[in-house]
Design a protein around this motif. Structure first.
Motif, PDB file in Angstrom:
ATOM      1  N   GLU A  87       0.826  -1.204   0.000  1.00 48.20           N
ATOM      2  CA  GLU A  87       0.000   0.000   0.000  1.00 48.20           C
ATOM      3  C   GLU A  87       0.860   1.254   0.000  1.00 48.20           C
ATOM      4  N   HIS A 144       3.571   1.712  -1.629  1.00 45.48           N
ATOM      5  CA  HIS A 144       3.951   2.001  -3.013  1.00 45.48           C
ATOM      6  C   HIS A 144       2.739   2.371  -3.870  1.00 45.48           C
ATOM      7  N   HIS A 145       1.592   1.773  -3.577  1.00 49.47           N
ATOM      8  CA  HIS A 145       0.378   2.182  -4.290  1.00 49.47           C
ATOM      9  C   HIS A 145       0.071   3.650  -3.984  1.00 49.47           C
ATOM     10  N   SER A 146       0.245   4.032  -2.724  1.00 44.01           N
ATOM     11  CA  SER A 146       0.010   5.421  -2.336  1.00 44.01           C
ATOM     12  C   SER A 146       0.988   6.346  -3.043  1.00 44.01           C
ATOM     13  N   GLU A 152       2.260   5.928  -5.916  1.00 44.02           N
ATOM     14  CA  GLU A 152       1.837   6.086  -7.311  1.00 44.02           C
ATOM     15  C   GLU A 152       0.679   7.073  -7.424  1.00 44.02           C
ATOM     16  N   ARG A 153      -0.167   7.086  -6.409  1.00 39.05           N
ATOM     17  CA  ARG A 153      -1.305   8.018  -6.442  1.00 39.05           C
ATOM     18  C   ARG A 153      -0.863   9.458  -6.218  1.00 39.05           C
ATOM     19  N   MET A 203       6.800   0.454  -8.106  1.00 38.17           N
ATOM     20  CA  MET A 203       5.718   1.352  -8.526  1.00 38.17           C
ATOM     21  C   MET A 203       5.447   1.077 -10.007  1.00 38.17           C
TER      22      MET A 203
END
Length: 231
Positions: A24, A26-28, A30-31, A66
């Motif tokens: 999460e 790394h997902h964050s 990317e966002r 990412m």
């Protein structure tokens, strides 16, 4: 509120929770990646097709994870937390670091990784010997880009890098670099007085090693080209 677990937690459960957190993270990332960063890195790779871009980090952030944003633009990542068990002779917590010399190992490791990738690339070129290419590797220009005077500028300069300090404009809301500026600390800062004192000293020493300063991410390609022209 924290509570002790009623019974021992399985290591597999702990690992699963950690994996979920790291994913999460790394997902964050990317966002929330800066909108102009991907375009800028793409421009650099287009202008310099043979460039090798690596990330050097003091935590667990890894652009290679990412997938939808930065991964295609990076070739490797080196973390301060990599292989701690095997680095007991010289690993120190960042808060205890008092000189550039104690920062050199991670940049030396990054340089070794770069050479490994460069040799591999060369081996795929017809008529190119890996051994013949070693001298060329040492003559290439290494440019380190970062927002921290002591760690990014001081540490990489000590290993022979040209440096670009990302002193970004207010619109980027870049709070990290203000931790040791003597101004009001960010609300999330947990730095001790001793660390603040050590870092100010290291920052002052590193100031003279800055080759270029960049206020906007889109200005990075120009700064790189100016360094290459002077090299």
């Amino acid at each position: 509120m924290f509570r002790w677990a009623a019974k021992e937690v399985s290591p597999t459960v702990v690992q699963a929770v950690y994996n979920a957190w790291e994913m999460e993270r790394h997902h964050s990332g990317e966002r929330h990646v800066y909108p102009d960063l991907i375009e800028t890195l793409g421009k650099i790779k287009k202008e310099h097709p043979d460039v090798i871009i690596g990330a050097v980090t003091d935590g667990k952030a890894n652009p290679m994870l990412m997938t939808f944003t930065l991964a295609p633009l990076f070739d490797f990542c080196m973390s301060w937390e990599d292989d701690q068990a095997g680095r007991t002779q010289f690993f120190k917590e960042l808060s205890d670091t008092e000189s550039d010399a104690q920062l050199k190992w991670i940049y030396e490791s990054a340089l070794d990784k770069y050479k490994e990738i460069a040799r591999t690339r060369s081996s795929f070129k017809a008529g190119t010997s890996i051994d013949d290419d070693d001298d060329d590797l040492d003559e290439r220009v290494w440019i380190h880009v970062g927002d921290d005077l002591a760690y990014d500028v001081g540490g990489s300069h000590a290993c022979g890098a040209k440096t670009i300090l990302m002193e970004l404009a207010d619109k980027y809301e870049q709070s990290a670099r203000h931790r040791f500026s003597g101004k009001k600390l960010p609300s999330w800062s947990m730095n001790s007085k001793i660390e603040l004192k050590n870092r100010k000293k290291m920052n002052d020493e590193a100031e003279g090693f800055v080759n270029k300063k960049v206020n906007y991410i889109t200005g990075l390609p120009e700064a790189i080209n100016e360094i290459l022209e002077d090299a």
